[in-house]
Design a protein around this motif. Sequence first.
Motif, mmCIF file in Angstrom:
data_model
loop_
_atom_site.group_PDB
_atom_site.id
_atom_site.type_symbol
_atom_site.label_atom_id
_atom_site.label_comp_id
_atom_site.label_asym_id
_atom_site.label_seq_id
_atom_site.Cartn_x
_atom_site.Cartn_y
_atom_site.Cartn_z
ATOM 1 N N GLN A 59 2.174 9.097 5.897
ATOM 2 C CA GLN A 59 2.681 8.908 4.530
ATOM 3 C C GLN A 59 2.052 9.939 3.603
ATOM 4 O O GLN A 59 0.892 10.305 3.779
ATOM 5 N N ALA A 60 2.843 10.377 2.652
ATOM 6 C CA ALA A 60 2.338 11.245 1.581
ATOM 7 C C ALA A 60 3.176 10.951 0.350
ATOM 8 O O ALA A 60 4.405 10.884 0.422
ATOM 9 N N VAL A 61 2.512 10.749 -0.780
ATOM 10 C CA VAL A 61 3.203 10.442 -2.032
ATOM 11 C C VAL A 61 2.766 11.443 -3.093
ATOM 12 O O VAL A 61 1.571 11.687 -3.255
ATOM 13 N N VAL A 62 3.751 12.009 -3.772
ATOM 14 C CA VAL A 62 3.504 12.887 -4.910
ATOM 15 C C VAL A 62 4.155 12.223 -6.117
ATOM 16 O O VAL A 62 5.289 11.730 -6.026
ATOM 17 N N TYR A 63 3.434 12.210 -7.241
ATOM 18 C CA TYR A 63 3.953 11.611 -8.467
ATOM 19 C C TYR A 63 4.427 12.721 -9.402
ATOM 20 O O TYR A 63 3.615 13.506 -9.900
ATOM 21 N N ALA A 64 5.731 12.779 -9.601
ATOM 22 C CA ALA A 64 6.306 13.768 -10.500
ATOM 23 C C ALA A 64 6.027 13.357 -11.942
ATOM 24 O O ALA A 64 5.946 12.168 -12.252
ATOM 25 N N ASP A 65 5.921 14.340 -12.821
ATOM 26 C CA ASP A 65 5.621 14.023 -14.216
ATOM 27 C C ASP A 65 6.862 13.641 -15.019
ATOM 28 O O ASP A 65 6.766 13.293 -16.193
ATOM 29 N N SER A 66 8.033 13.701 -14.387
ATOM 30 C CA SER A 66 9.282 13.245 -15.009
ATOM 31 C C SER A 66 10.290 13.027 -13.891
ATOM 32 O O SER A 66 9.975 13.242 -12.721
ATOM 33 N N LEU A 67 11.484 12.626 -14.245
ATOM 34 C CA LEU A 67 12.552 12.470 -13.245
ATOM 35 C C LEU A 67 13.508 13.656 -13.283
ATOM 36 O O LEU A 67 14.620 13.572 -12.776
ATOM 37 N N GLU A 68 13.063 14.760 -13.843
ATOM 38 C CA GLU A 68 13.894 15.942 -14.016
ATOM 39 C C GLU A 68 13.904 16.827 -12.769
ATOM 40 O O GLU A 68 12.978 16.810 -11.953
ATOM 41 N N TYR A 69 14.942 17.624 -12.679
ATOM 42 C CA TYR A 69 15.154 18.573 -11.580
ATOM 43 C C TYR A 69 13.913 19.447 -11.354
ATOM 44 O O TYR A 69 13.451 19.596 -10.231
ATOM 45 N N GLN A 70 13.388 20.025 -12.438
ATOM 46 C CA GLN A 70 12.230 20.914 -12.340
ATOM 47 C C GLN A 70 11.016 20.182 -11.756
ATOM 48 O O GLN A 70 10.251 20.760 -10.991
ATOM 49 N N ALA A 71 10.861 18.911 -12.091
ATOM 50 C CA ALA A 71 9.748 18.128 -11.543
ATOM 51 C C ALA A 71 9.902 17.955 -10.036
ATOM 52 O O ALA A 71 8.907 17.903 -9.306
ATOM 53 N N GLY A 72 11.136 17.894 -9.557
ATOM 54 C CA GLY A 72 11.379 17.819 -8.116
ATOM 55 C C GLY A 72 10.962 19.092 -7.406
ATOM 56 O O GLY A 72 10.412 19.059 -6.300
ATOM 57 N N ILE A 73 11.207 20.229 -8.041
ATOM 58 C CA ILE A 73 10.769 21.515 -7.474
ATOM 59 C C ILE A 73 9.250 21.527 -7.366
ATOM 60 O O ILE A 73 8.687 21.868 -6.317
ATOM 61 N N GLN A 74 8.574 21.138 -8.442
ATOM 62 C CA GLN A 74 7.108 21.153 -8.462
ATOM 63 C C GLN A 74 6.521 20.169 -7.447
ATOM 64 O O GLN A 74 5.549 20.484 -6.756
ATOM 65 N N ALA A 75 7.121 18.983 -7.347
ATOM 66 C CA ALA A 75 6.622 17.979 -6.396
ATOM 67 C C ALA A 75 6.796 18.466 -4.960
ATOM 68 O O ALA A 75 5.903 18.295 -4.118
ATOM 69 N N MET A 76 7.931 19.078 -4.677
ATOM 70 C CA MET A 76 8.179 19.591 -3.324
ATOM 71 C C MET A 76 7.188 20.714 -2.995
ATOM 72 O O MET A 76 6.664 20.769 -1.877
ATOM 73 N N ALA A 77 6.909 21.574 -3.962
ATOM 74 C CA ALA A 77 5.923 22.638 -3.750
ATOM 75 C C ALA A 77 4.560 22.040 -3.415
ATOM 76 O O ALA A 77 3.856 22.536 -2.527
#
Length: 177
Positions: A59-77
């Motif tokens: 398991q690995a969990v990353v918490y995005a700082d928003s639900l926006e598209y850009q936050a998904g890019i950052q979380a995936m990185a």
Amino acid sequence: PGYNASSVTIDNFKAASAAVDHLMTSGYKRIALINGDLRYLYSQQREAGYRAACGKNWQAVVYADSLEYQAGIQAMAELFTLPEPPDAVFAISDALAGGALHYAHEQGLRVPEDVAIMGFDGVPFGSVTFPPLTTIEQPMHQLGVRSVQLLLERIDNPEVETVNEILDWKLLVRGSV
């Protein structure tokens, strides 16, 4: 929780569990979660469903700082800095999943061959991504209509009984898993 207000929702725990089960039965072993702010009940429920379905598996969990598209890019990185990156990612919103898809394409990763990506919501743009996004589809129109009906009933009669409705959802399988 704690408010005497009616609500209309889906079973976020079961839906998230079903998403992870689908990824597991599709052969993925290292399934990560891109979550949002845990102040929101749906984020808590979806993470609980993810963790329950993963059990003792990776398991690995990353918490995005928003639900926006850009936050998904950052979380995936962030996920791809792990010594052993995920082979599948479940995002708690389609916008976050769209950002994860963007990151994968920028890095030359093939979806779903190198990494599977799954969203949550069933918003229309998910059908036109490449590949089309596998997602948990919520009945958005029904959620809105029923919420307004309950609100109007409460306005007409403030003493009306509190209602907590749970609507059906479905797993919408497309090309990203």
